[in-house]
Enzyme design. Structure first.
Site, PDB file in Angstrom:
ATOM      1  N   CYS A 129      40.424  40.216  42.989  1.00  0.00           N
ATOM      2  CA  CYS A 129      41.199  41.427  42.678  1.00  0.00           C
ATOM      3  C   CYS A 129      40.487  42.646  43.266  1.00  0.00           C
ATOM      4  O   CYS A 129      41.123  43.531  43.848  1.00  0.00           O
ATOM      5  CB  CYS A 129      41.343  41.610  41.162  1.00  0.00           C
ATOM      6  SG  CYS A 129      42.189  40.262  40.314  1.00  0.00           S
ATOM      7  N   ARG A 130      39.172  42.679  43.120  1.00  0.00           N
ATOM      8  CA  ARG A 130      38.386  43.776  43.671  1.00  0.00           C
ATOM      9  C   ARG A 130      38.529  43.820  45.192  1.00  0.00           C
ATOM     10  O   ARG A 130      38.611  44.894  45.783  1.00  0.00           O
ATOM     11  CB  ARG A 130      36.917  43.633  43.291  1.00  0.00           C
ATOM     12  CG  ARG A 130      36.653  43.905  41.829  1.00  0.00           C
ATOM     13  CD  ARG A 130      35.179  43.651  41.472  1.00  0.00           C
ATOM     14  NE  ARG A 130      34.876  44.283  40.216  1.00  0.00           N
ATOM     15  CZ  ARG A 130      34.404  45.510  40.068  1.00  0.00           C
ATOM     16  NH1 ARG A 130      34.148  46.242  41.123  1.00  0.00           N
ATOM     17  NH2 ARG A 130      34.169  45.998  38.870  1.00  0.00           N
TER      18      ARG A 130
END
Length: 192
Positions: free
Chosen positions: A91-92
């Protein structure tokens, strides 16, 4: 105890591992689906979903800053519903791509609804602010929306919804620069 007797548990473990791998490979499709073309064909997706070509399930949540937000608020606009968490490495990795995509498609009305998955409000808000995410960040207590969108046990997952509210593409795992243009083409207005 002989060496052959001591090796049996390791051999058994290796056999079980191979059987498990073969079972996974039998269920998970390998390769990229062919690109359909022409009227009435299914969209290109990175992963299938029972929601594909169906009306998107409603979303009515509260943002991390306390503002009520509904998917219906964005009727007529293309929307990416992105399930994510600040603790999630993939996600990062995809956040800068989401930020750039939203900015590049602002004239087409593209919006992102970021639904926080199993994360604290403070850590999620701090991470999103650090990344420059200016879209609504929504808390999903009890994972009601995640379940409605047929989440499959993790994040990130992104749903591409067109201006008519229809799910046109789904991405399980982080978005990629290679796949994103095709997914966006399914939801952005013609000529955008």
């Amino acid at each position: 105890m002989t060496a052959a007797v001591r090796a049996r548990p390791a051999l058994l473990l290796a056999i079980v591992g191979v059987i498990a791998l073969l079972a996974v490979l039998a269920v998970v499709p390998i390769g990229t689906p062919p690109t359909p073309s022409g009227p009435g064909t299914s969209p290109v997706v990175v992963g299938g979903s029972p929601l594909l070509d169906q009306p998107a399930p409603p979303i009515a949540l509260v943002s991390l800053d306390g503002t009520p937000v509904s998917l219906a608020d964005y009727a007529g606009r293309p929307v990416i519903v992105n399930f994510w968490a600040s603790w999630c490495g993939p996600c990062r990795d995809e956040f800068p791509l989401l930020v750039a995509t939203r900015e590049a498609n602002a004239a087409a009305g593209l919006e992102i609804l970021g639904i926080v998955f199993k994360d604290g409000a403070e850590s999620a808000a701090a991470f999103a602010a650090d990344q420059g995410a200016a879209w609504p960040l929504l808390a999903d207590p009890g994972e009601v929306v995640y379940d409605a969108y047929k989440g499959v046990g993790g994040v990130p997952i992104s749903f591409f919804i067109d201006g008519d509210g229809i799910v046109r593409a789904v991405s399980y795992g982080p978005l990629t620069e290679a796949a994103l243009p095709g997914q966006l083409a399914r939801i952005l207005p013609a000529g955008a």
